[in-house]
Design a protein around this motif. Sequence first.
Motif, short mmCIF file in Angstrom:
data_model
loop_
_atom_site.label_atom_id
_atom_site.label_comp_id
_atom_site.label_asym_id
_atom_site.label_seq_id
_atom_site.Cartn_x
_atom_site.Cartn_y
_atom_site.Cartn_z
N GLN A 393 0.81 -1.21 0.00
CA GLN A 393 0.00 0.00 0.00
C GLN A 393 0.85 1.27 0.00
OE1 GLN A 393 -2.64 -0.22 3.34
NE2 GLN A 393 -3.81 -1.96 2.51
N HIS A 394 2.13 1.14 0.24
CA HIS A 394 3.02 2.30 0.27
C HIS A 394 4.19 2.04 -0.68
CE1 HIS A 394 0.81 3.89 3.70
NE2 HIS A 394 0.88 2.68 4.24
N PRO A 395 3.99 2.31 -1.96
CA PRO A 395 5.07 2.04 -2.92
C PRO A 395 6.27 2.94 -2.66
CG PRO A 395 3.33 3.30 -3.95
CD PRO A 395 2.82 2.93 -2.59
N ILE A 396 7.43 2.39 -2.87
CA ILE A 396 8.67 3.13 -2.72
C ILE A 396 9.34 3.26 -4.09
CG2 ILE A 396 9.02 2.40 -0.34
CD1 ILE A 396 11.03 0.35 -1.36
N ARG A 397 10.21 4.23 -4.19
CA ARG A 397 10.90 4.47 -5.45
C ARG A 397 12.01 3.45 -5.62
NH1 ARG A 397 10.64 9.09 -8.37
NH2 ARG A 397 12.19 9.37 -10.03
N GLN A 398 11.99 2.73 -6.72
CA GLN A 398 12.97 1.68 -6.98
C GLN A 398 13.70 1.99 -8.28
OE1 GLN A 398 11.40 -2.42 -6.17
NE2 GLN A 398 9.42 -1.37 -6.10
N THR A 399 14.85 1.38 -8.42
CA THR A 399 15.68 1.56 -9.62
C THR A 399 15.80 0.23 -10.34
OG1 THR A 399 16.95 3.32 -8.55
CG2 THR A 399 17.92 2.30 -10.50
N ILE A 400 15.60 0.27 -11.64
CA ILE A 400 15.75 -0.95 -12.44
C ILE A 400 17.20 -1.40 -12.37
CG2 ILE A 400 15.49 -1.93 -14.74
CD1 ILE A 400 13.36 0.11 -15.32
N SER A 401 17.41 -2.68 -12.11
CA SER A 401 18.76 -3.20 -11.97
C SER A 401 19.53 -3.09 -13.28
CB SER A 401 18.71 -4.66 -11.52
OG SER A 401 18.10 -5.46 -12.52
N HIS A 402 20.84 -3.09 -13.15
CA HIS A 402 21.68 -2.95 -14.34
C HIS A 402 21.49 -4.13 -15.28
CE1 HIS A 402 25.07 -1.47 -16.69
NE2 HIS A 402 25.54 -2.72 -16.71
N GLN A 403 21.29 -5.33 -14.73
CA GLN A 403 21.10 -6.51 -15.58
C GLN A 403 19.79 -6.40 -16.37
OE1 GLN A 403 21.86 -6.55 -12.37
NE2 GLN A 403 23.96 -7.40 -12.36
#
Length: 588
Positions: A393-403
Amino acid sequence: MAEISEEPPNPIPPQPQPQPQHTHQPSESTIRKAKPGLKRLALTLSVLVSFIFAFPFLYKSVEIHRAPLPFREIDSLSSQIGSSSNNHNRPSLSFPCHFQAIFVNFNNSNAETLESLIFDELTKLTSNTTSQCSTLSVKLVNSGPIWSLIGAVDFGGDDESVDEALAGVLGGEKVYSVVVVKGESEEVKGVVGKYRHGWVVGRVLEVEAAERAAEMFVKVFVNGGKEEGFIHGEFMPVGADGRIVLSFNLLNSNPHDWVYDWDFQAIDDTLLAPIIKALGPVANISVESQVLYHTPKSSFSFWDDKRKGYIFSTKDLPFFVNSNEWHLDTSIAAGGRSKILQFVVYVPSAKECPLLLQLPNGEISKTNGFISPMWGGVIVWNPQGCLKDSESQHPIRQTISHQDLQKVFEVFMGQFRQLFGLKSDNLYFGSSGTYSLLASEKGFSEWELDFLARRHTCFNLHSCATTLGSLSRLVQSLPRMIIMDEIGKQVKYSLEAANLAQRNASLGLYDASAVSSRQARSLAEDAFFHPSIMSVSYYSFEHCFAVYSPFFLPVSMHVLLAALREWRRYQIENRKYLAWKVEVQKNS
């Protein structure tokens, strides 16, 4: 008494009066005792002369500036290019292509027989199609130092090692080479390297060896492995100014579910920089990127229990891109006549994750992406474990992995190659067999770059000749058209660049010819779309005469008639004066 009358005396007869001598006396209306003055004549003539001298200034004030254009040189270029309307991207240019076939372990074969077989196959393959290489030369190598060095190469190793070993032996010259190694294996293996050579290994006879070598020469090295149905030259994603803007966009469909970002700078430095450098002769490429939110798609999808995902088919692709919500803006530098290619990574919302693309044969796409010619490509990227993440219910900011990002850009690379008319996979299916195409870290092998350079040189020169020809016909049809000096210079430099591209093409300098042809096309487009041409309405000389004649023609006619009357009056008065002088001289 008769009257006595006296006779009158005889009258004196009248004396005849002497006749007066009449002399011709000129009347006042036919004589002039004073010399006529020149004041009235000079005044009238001065007005007339002022009008005459003012006419060039009037003409200069309404004159249209027209820089001289080399019409004869433009016609000469069009005749030299000489392409038909049905074959826009293949003008008749001279591209010399040099081939060499190297046969290993063909000890009992005759060199003349092998060479004759290869020429026959080349003639058969090029008879029905228009080849970019107008000059073909074949060199057969079955002895010598090169043959000895190639004989020491282990063709049983991995393809990358064999490719590098052959590059060390055959590299250095722009010669397309095919090495045919006669082995004991029944399976015939054909490989096209990432440089300018390929090899065939297996139990092959002379005829099959010649067929495979000729097919690799013509179908792969010359035609780029291009198949029917690929994008034609007139639809190449290069702007009229020779620039391409690659706009990469990461779209978060619903940021209330999850928010993803990417390290685009790292990808730009490691993956995109070699590609941009390799395609430098063909186009001037710049890169932009952005991350957008609240970008739902326009098409619908349905749940498939068997595949455990939401399915959208190829029929939904025309409606997938949501132009109302996807604000794929670019910078100001991307304006003008540059071509903008949009590459989109679409992150679906939790309500449609995972989102899978179903192909027409019912299978799921391995790349989960598609291209739109002249627009770009789209990849649907499903986060790992998206069903589980959607419960948060509380999305956080994520980064797409390099792979994952590297896999995405590998798909983008395949789409980019397709937009240029090349194959996105690593196999070529020919009539004589299947060939493996080795991938280059630059995204394009050297023989593919040669193909693109030749192809874009042809298309750019054809476009340049067409544009300059249209400009020439337009200028000659409108005599009142303004031609600025800048337009004349652009046309001149465009012709010089086109001639230089033709010379470089005849010398086999593919990259240099591509650069010159790109400049020629860009200058021709700049001249044709010059603001001074686009912003003025043109009219004929008859229209100009009709506008100015009501103002100047009546006054001019009155001045001319007055000058003629005054000149006639002066001549009459002068004759009177001369007649009086003659009379005076007679009387004196």
